[in-house]
Motif scaffolding. Sequence first.
Motif, PDB file in Angstrom:
ATOM      1  N   GLY A 122      -5.085   1.066  -3.540  1.00 48.23           N
ATOM      2  CA  GLY A 122      -3.436   1.554  -3.835  1.00 48.23           C
ATOM      3  C   GLY A 122      -2.490   0.022  -3.476  1.00 48.23           C
ATOM      4  N   SER A 153      -3.530   4.456  -6.354  1.00 46.36           N
ATOM      5  CA  SER A 153      -2.047   5.055  -5.567  1.00 46.36           C
ATOM      6  C   SER A 153      -1.028   4.573  -5.134  1.00 46.36           C
ATOM      7  CB  SER A 153      -2.207   5.791  -4.312  1.00 46.36           C
ATOM      8  OG  SER A 153      -1.119   5.670  -4.017  1.00 46.36           O
ATOM      9  N   MET A 189      -1.079   5.562   3.208  1.00 45.39           N
ATOM     10  CA  MET A 189      -2.470   4.648   2.490  1.00 45.39           C
ATOM     11  C   MET A 189      -3.170   4.764   3.010  1.00 45.39           C
ATOM     12  SD  MET A 189      -1.013   3.246  -1.339  1.00 45.39           S
ATOM     13  CE  MET A 189       0.300   2.404  -0.571  1.00 45.39           C
ATOM     14  N   VAL A 245      -7.991   4.541   1.533  1.00 47.40           N
ATOM     15  CA  VAL A 245      -7.910   3.343   0.612  1.00 47.40           C
ATOM     16  C   VAL A 245      -8.576   2.194   0.481  1.00 47.40           C
ATOM     17  CG1 VAL A 245      -5.361   4.122  -0.221  1.00 47.40           C
ATOM     18  CG2 VAL A 245      -6.007   1.648   0.512  1.00 47.40           C
ATOM     19  N   LEU A 281      -5.381  -2.584  -0.442  1.00 45.35           N
ATOM     20  CA  LEU A 281      -4.242  -2.681  -0.629  1.00 45.35           C
ATOM     21  C   LEU A 281      -3.520  -3.204  -1.288  1.00 45.35           C
ATOM     22  CD1 LEU A 281      -3.675  -1.622   2.819  1.00 45.35           C
ATOM     23  CD2 LEU A 281      -2.357  -0.219   0.835  1.00 45.35           C
TER      24      LEU A 281
END
Length: 371
Positions: free
Chosen positions: A43, A73, A91, A96, A99
């Motif tokens: 993410g 993403s 997210m 995910v 991050l």
Amino acid sequence: MSNQFTRRGALTLPLLTALALSGCVAARPASTTAIDPKNAVVGISMPTKSLERWNRDGSNLNKLLTDAGYRTSLQYADNKPDMQFSQIQNMVNDGVDVLVIAPIDGTMLAPAIEAAKAKNIPVLSYDRLIEGTDGIDYYVSFDNRTVGTFQGKFLVDQLKPNPSSPKNVELFGGSPDDPNAAQFFGGAWDILAEHFESGAFTSPSGKVPKNEDGWKQIGILGWDSAKAQSEMQTRLNSFYADGKKLDAVLSPNDSLALGIEQALEARGFRPGQNWPVVTGQDGDKANVMNMLKDKQAMTVFKDTRELGERAFTMVDQIIKAETVEISKGKEYDNGKKKVPTFLLTPKVVTKDTVKKDLVDTGFYTAEELGA
Ligand code: BGC
């Protein structure tokens, strides 16, 4: 997407369909710490599409990760801290695996980061430090204080401070909610303070903080060019209308410099005649073009390709459970944790070095710069 989790390699059909339709990411069981590189989803949360650099940062990193086979993403938050908060929360809920976050407001994300930590999702703070939580694992950035130091030194080199012939210098700060902005001003103030004290530099507007911590009073929220333009216009109308010379403007970055330069232009300042020395940061295209026209004297270039490569490497190392390379002795304290950091070195670019630093290295083509 709903908060449903499923085992890797056993994604249910409805979930796969939901993922395909929503552009959402695959889920990871909350209890799993090891990440499966084949199915890893990263993410990426970027502040805004409205400033040139974040578009470049987002698409660079996204490309590096997708080229390496990871799913991503990528989300931009329109410079709205609330929007970024909920994007990150989503997210996390979507599961995910890692991050990467460049925060808008460094202090506002802690609860979302705690949620990531509770799900064992590693967090890499990108360019700006997330503060007030021990849920972040790494930080990657350029040395932000050095950026300000370069700007301060540049002004001193150009203006050659001498108390018996004071120079008029106007100061601007970055966005008060951005932790980097304090670093930029602090670095510049390390160099400039003594010259304001000696009287060699003075600000007719009186907008000089009493000390390094007072910089927020001259900060421009959201790093907004239009706000910087209107602030510069006000200062020019109120304090320079009598034709007083303006020698320099400390602008912490290029988006502010652009607004400042527009205000100067509109007020009749002309390069080669009475244009002040204006500083900047980022090497945004419009600013580099202004440098070629002598409307901006320098920019502190932070090569987003280098930052993207390093962020990619760190994410890759996290996913593959390899040792994550960091800069020794360069932890950043975010108030809750000394965060392991990889620090890159910024560079001053002037009109004379645009070709070598920005064109020959392929950052811009000569055509893009109209050169
Ligand atoms: C970045 C700068 C950028 C500014 C506005 C800062 O946090 O470090 O490179 O100019 O944000 O986007």
